[in-house]
Design a protein around this motif. Structure first.
Motif, PDB file in Angstrom:
ATOM      1  N   GLU A 331       0.845  -1.189   0.000  1.00 29.06           N
ATOM      2  CA  GLU A 331       0.000   0.000   0.000  1.00 29.06           C
ATOM      3  C   GLU A 331       0.887   1.247   0.000  1.00 29.06           C
ATOM      4  OE1 GLU A 331      -3.249   0.180  -0.158  1.00 29.06           O
ATOM      5  OE2 GLU A 331      -3.805  -1.928   0.118  1.00 29.06           O
ATOM      6  N   ARG A 332       0.534   2.214  -0.827  1.00 25.14           N
ATOM      7  CA  ARG A 332       1.395   3.392  -0.985  1.00 25.14           C
ATOM      8  C   ARG A 332       1.612   4.133   0.328  1.00 25.14           C
ATOM      9  NH1 ARG A 332       0.114   9.022  -4.287  1.00 25.14           N
ATOM     10  NH2 ARG A 332       1.702  10.225  -3.186  1.00 25.14           N
ATOM     11  N   PHE A 333       0.529   4.416   1.087  1.00 25.88           N
ATOM     12  CA  PHE A 333       0.679   5.265   2.264  1.00 25.88           C
ATOM     13  C   PHE A 333       1.372   4.527   3.410  1.00 25.88           C
ATOM     14  CE2 PHE A 333      -2.882   7.238  -0.074  1.00 25.88           C
ATOM     15  CZ  PHE A 333      -2.260   8.443  -0.341  1.00 25.88           C
ATOM     16  N   PHE A 334       1.287   3.206   3.411  1.00 29.04           N
ATOM     17  CA  PHE A 334       2.056   2.407   4.363  1.00 29.04           C
ATOM     18  C   PHE A 334       3.541   2.553   4.051  1.00 29.04           C
ATOM     19  CE2 PHE A 334       3.657  -1.642   6.151  1.00 29.04           C
ATOM     20  CZ  PHE A 334       3.070  -1.596   7.403  1.00 29.04           C
ATOM     21  N   SER A 335       3.872   2.487   2.767  1.00 30.25           N
ATOM     22  CA  SER A 335       5.258   2.665   2.321  1.00 30.25           C
ATOM     23  C   SER A 335       5.738   4.091   2.578  1.00 30.25           C
ATOM     24  CB  SER A 335       5.370   2.337   0.832  1.00 30.25           C
ATOM     25  OG  SER A 335       6.680   2.494   0.361  1.00 30.25           O
ATOM     26  N   ASP A 336       4.874   5.075   2.334  1.00 29.15           N
ATOM     27  CA  ASP A 336       5.228   6.472   2.613  1.00 29.15           C
ATOM     28  C   ASP A 336       5.550   6.671   4.090  1.00 29.15           C
ATOM     29  OD1 ASP A 336       4.825   7.148  -0.024  1.00 29.15           O
ATOM     30  OD2 ASP A 336       2.866   8.082   0.294  1.00 29.15           O
ATOM     31  N   TYR A 337       4.761   6.037   4.961  1.00 24.03           N
ATOM     32  CA  TYR A 337       4.985   6.160   6.402  1.00 24.03           C
ATOM     33  C   TYR A 337       6.367   5.603   6.759  1.00 24.03           C
ATOM     34  CZ  TYR A 337       3.884   6.071  11.416  1.00 24.03           C
ATOM     35  OH  TYR A 337       3.892   6.282  12.773  1.00 24.03           O
ATOM     36  N   GLU A 391      -3.304   6.071   7.636  1.00 31.00           N
ATOM     37  CA  GLU A 391      -3.610   7.477   7.903  1.00 31.00           C
ATOM     38  C   GLU A 391      -4.301   7.662   9.254  1.00 31.00           C
ATOM     39  OE1 GLU A 391      -4.174   5.682   5.155  1.00 31.00           O
ATOM     40  OE2 GLU A 391      -4.762   6.973   3.475  1.00 31.00           O
ATOM     41  N   LYS A 392      -4.918   6.601   9.781  1.00 30.09           N
ATOM     42  CA  LYS A 392      -5.629   6.682  11.060  1.00 30.09           C
ATOM     43  C   LYS A 392      -4.768   6.225  12.237  1.00 30.09           C
ATOM     44  CE  LYS A 392     -10.174   6.124   8.922  1.00 30.09           C
ATOM     45  NZ  LYS A 392     -11.410   5.297   8.840  1.00 30.09           N
ATOM     46  N   PHE A 393      -3.523   5.831  11.964  1.00 33.46           N
ATOM     47  CA  PHE A 393      -2.608   5.433  13.028  1.00 33.46           C
ATOM     48  C   PHE A 393      -2.203   6.681  13.809  1.00 33.46           C
ATOM     49  CE2 PHE A 393       1.866   4.092  14.240  1.00 33.46           C
ATOM     50  CZ  PHE A 393       1.450   3.251  15.263  1.00 33.46           C
ATOM     51  N   PRO A 394      -2.407   6.718  15.129  1.00 36.64           N
ATOM     52  CA  PRO A 394      -2.243   7.968  15.892  1.00 36.64           C
ATOM     53  C   PRO A 394      -0.800   8.417  16.103  1.00 36.64           C
ATOM     54  CG  PRO A 394      -2.820   6.162  17.374  1.00 36.64           C
ATOM     55  CD  PRO A 394      -2.939   5.623  15.979  1.00 36.64           C
ATOM     56  N   VAL A 395       0.155   7.526  15.952  1.00 35.76           N
ATOM     57  CA  VAL A 395       1.562   7.869  16.197  1.00 35.76           C
ATOM     58  C   VAL A 395       2.190   8.341  14.891  1.00 35.76           C
ATOM     59  CG1 VAL A 395       3.796   7.014  16.992  1.00 35.76           C
ATOM     60  CG2 VAL A 395       1.673   6.136  18.019  1.00 35.76           C
ATOM     61  N   ASN A 396       2.831   9.507  14.903  1.00 34.03           N
ATOM     62  CA  ASN A 396       3.432   9.998  13.660  1.00 34.03           C
ATOM     63  C   ASN A 396       4.820   9.387  13.444  1.00 34.03           C
ATOM     64  OD1 ASN A 396       5.556  11.710  14.805  1.00 34.03           O
ATOM     65  ND2 ASN A 396       3.905  13.071  15.465  1.00 34.03           N
ATOM     66  N   GLN A 399       7.742  10.274  15.836  1.00 33.65           N
ATOM     67  CA  GLN A 399       7.675   9.642  17.158  1.00 33.65           C
ATOM     68  C   GLN A 399       8.176   8.206  17.108  1.00 33.65           C
ATOM     69  OE1 GLN A 399       3.421  10.638  17.699  1.00 33.65           O
ATOM     70  NE2 GLN A 399       3.982  11.318  19.745  1.00 33.65           N
ATOM     71  N   LEU A 400       7.781   7.481  16.083  1.00 36.48           N
ATOM     72  CA  LEU A 400       8.224   6.088  15.982  1.00 36.48           C
ATOM     73  C   LEU A 400       9.728   6.024  15.737  1.00 36.48           C
ATOM     74  CD1 LEU A 400       6.855   3.425  16.357  1.00 36.48           C
ATOM     75  CD2 LEU A 400       6.500   3.263  13.903  1.00 36.48           C
ATOM     76  N   ALA A 401      10.254   6.983  14.999  1.00 41.33           N
ATOM     77  CA  ALA A 401      11.707   7.057  14.813  1.00 41.33           C
ATOM     78  C   ALA A 401      12.403   7.293  16.148  1.00 41.33           C
ATOM     79  CB  ALA A 401      12.050   8.169  13.821  1.00 41.33           C
TER      80      ALA A 401
END
Length: 509
Positions: A331-337, A391-396, A399-401
């Motif tokens: 999925e594109r936005f998963f990869s973008d994240y 897109e609905k995952f609350p952690v940006n 933060q995960l980095a």
């Protein structure tokens, strides 16, 4: 009993993708899904006399995007034609289509089949064309038992039809092809790919022939397949039916058929029309249009990095496995994240001012792998349980980095970070990860002066085991580490603990 292994299945797919424009192809009516029947209509949609269509520029852009992503030739001279046939859900009595002059010609879609990415077989499925056309309305048979009702909300919705050559040879290949097409339209953000809502629909042209034959057999078309799995099932079922007809001495009739997903059978709808039956002629109410090179190039520049390009980068530059790279790019936005995460991690250039050392690259590779593990582990698990949309995952990503840096520096163990810290961060995304780690007492003890006395105490407690260790029972090291972790209440840094233990055991403690 016939021998199906003597036959070859030949399949071509026609995929209709509903474009994510705000309005219809030739008027300003909304295309939003789920509205009350016949509320998104106008005199133009309903084909009232005296009304004139106007072309939707965004639909042209989306069609070109898909063509470029599929390596097609973009045709600069374009016009629309009328496809004449009568059906209740077709309000004008004809459909406006580019059947005779497709905007995109040729091209291919690369598919992979096989049980795993590492052992996958690659194949290019050639495209005949991609063209634009308007959708029809929808017949509603469940309103009452005696009548069929018509909802014209969908009539006039912009579509692209992606027509493959008959290059597919199995239901499995068709499954892979349709999965790839859906992935592409979602990456390009031109269609949501939702087959259940009808925004992506598939017709399968199926024939069979004896292996080694060059001539194509008589084909049947199975229409309006509403899931990728049902496309695969329908091809397998229909191919078997065709083989059974040939083996029993019968003659295959060119037909349009429907697939019943409940009982896994196909039934005839009508004998198939040929192109001449539709009496195509140029649409007189729409002027031809010419595409400029600058317009096409601007669209090309707007296309994001597609899965193939990302997989190549992830396995090459980032040193990830092909499996990790494939799952990350589904999925594109998963990869973008994921890419946003690694943008916040230290880069090799930041560690080595004069060129890149092997050590710096290795450290970066470990961080990239850590980011992949977080995406494919805790993050994906949360999405599966809560929302499949990243897109609905609350952690940006930043933060995960920071969480990855805490683990990388040894301040927090991966075990604590992936359970306690992650859970708290999802619940309180406004807090910094290190703040949560401190509040939850998750910061590991990395001070040698603090860990040393604990190690001394453990070695004194297990003096007999120390003797056994020195005689060759090296597996006892795990016992010593475990006891240190226990006495430190899990706060001792495992890496430093191992190093100090080995040093003390070697030194004769």
């Amino acid at each position: 009993m016939n021998n199906q292994n003597q036959y070859e299945i030949v399949v071509g797919l026609e995929v209709h993708a509903q474009l994510l424009t705000q309005s219809k192809l030739f008027c300003g009516d909304s295309i939003a899904f789920g509205a009350e029947p016949n509320t998104h209509v106008s005199p133009i949609t309903l084909g009232h006399p005296g009304t004139l269509p106007k072309m939707n520029r965004k639909a042209i852009e989306f069609a070109i995007k898909m063509g470029l992503a599929c390596h097609c030739e973009i045709k600069k001279q374009n016009y629309f034609a009328r496809k004449n046939y009568f059906y209740p859900d077709l309000p004008k009595g004809y459909q406006v289509s580019q059947h005779t002059t497709p905007i995109c010609a040729g091209g291919f879609v690369k598919i992979k089949t096989g049980s795993s990415p590492g052992s996958a077989i690659e194949k290019n499925i050639r495209l005949n064309r991609i063209h634009m056309e308007e959708d029809a309305g929808k017949s509603l048979h469940e309103v009452d038992e005696a009548n069929t009702s018509i909802d014209y909300n969908r009539a006039g919705t912009p579509l692209i039809e992606i027509v493959s050559e008959p290059d597919l040879r199995s239901g499995e290949e068709a499954f892979a092809y349709l999965t790839k097409v859906r992935q592409l339209v979602r990456y390009l953000e031109i269609c949501d790919g939702n087959m259940e809502e009808g925004s992506l629909r598939c017709d399968a042209n199926i024939s069979v022939r004896k292996k080694g034959d060059e001539k194509l057999g008589t084909r049947v078309e199975v229409k309006n397949l509403n899931s990728i799995r049902n496309v695969k099932r329908a091809i397998e079922v229909e191919a078997k039916r065709l083989i059974d007809i040939i083996e029993s001495g019968g003659t295959i009739i060119q037909q349009t058929r429907s697939f019943d997903a409940n009982n896994g059978t196909t039934t005839a709808i009508r004998n198939k029309e040929d192109a001449d039956d539709y009496r195509y002629f140029a649409e007189p109410d729409l002027t031809p249009f010419h595409l400029q090179d600058e317009f096409i190039e601007r669209i090309r520049q707007s296309i994001p990095a597609l899965p193939e390009e990302r997989i190549k980068r992830y396995t090459g530059e980032l040193k990830l496995s092909e499996y990790d790279a494939t799952v990350l790019t589904e999925e594109r936005f998963f990869s973008d994240y994921f890419e946003n995460i690694i943008s916040f991690l230290p880069s090799p250039q930041g560690e080595e001012g004069q060129g890149l050392s092997a050590e710096a690259l290795a450290k970066a590779g470990v961080r990239y792998k850590a980011a992949a593990n977080w995406m494919l582990g805790p993050v994906k698990s949360w999405l599966n349980e809560n929302s499949r949309e990243i897109e609905k995952f609350p952690v940006n990503p930043e933060q995960l980095a920071e969480v990855i840096k805490l683990v990388d520096s040894g301040k927090v163990s991966f075990s604590s970070a992936s359970t306690k810290l992650f859970t708290k961060l999802v619940m309180s995304p406004d807090k910094k990860p290190e703040q949560i780690a401190e509040e939850e007492n998750l910061i590991q003890q990395s001070d040698v002066s603090a860990i040393g006395p604990i190690i001394d105490n453990v070695l004194d407690k297990f003096a007999d085991k120390v003797v056994e260790y020195k005689k060759g029972k090296k597996g006892l090291l795990a016992l010593f580490v475990g006891e240190v972790m226990k006495q430190s209440k899990g706060k001792a840094d495992p890496k430093i603990t191992n190093e100090l233990l080995l040093e003390k055991l070697k030194g004769g403690k």
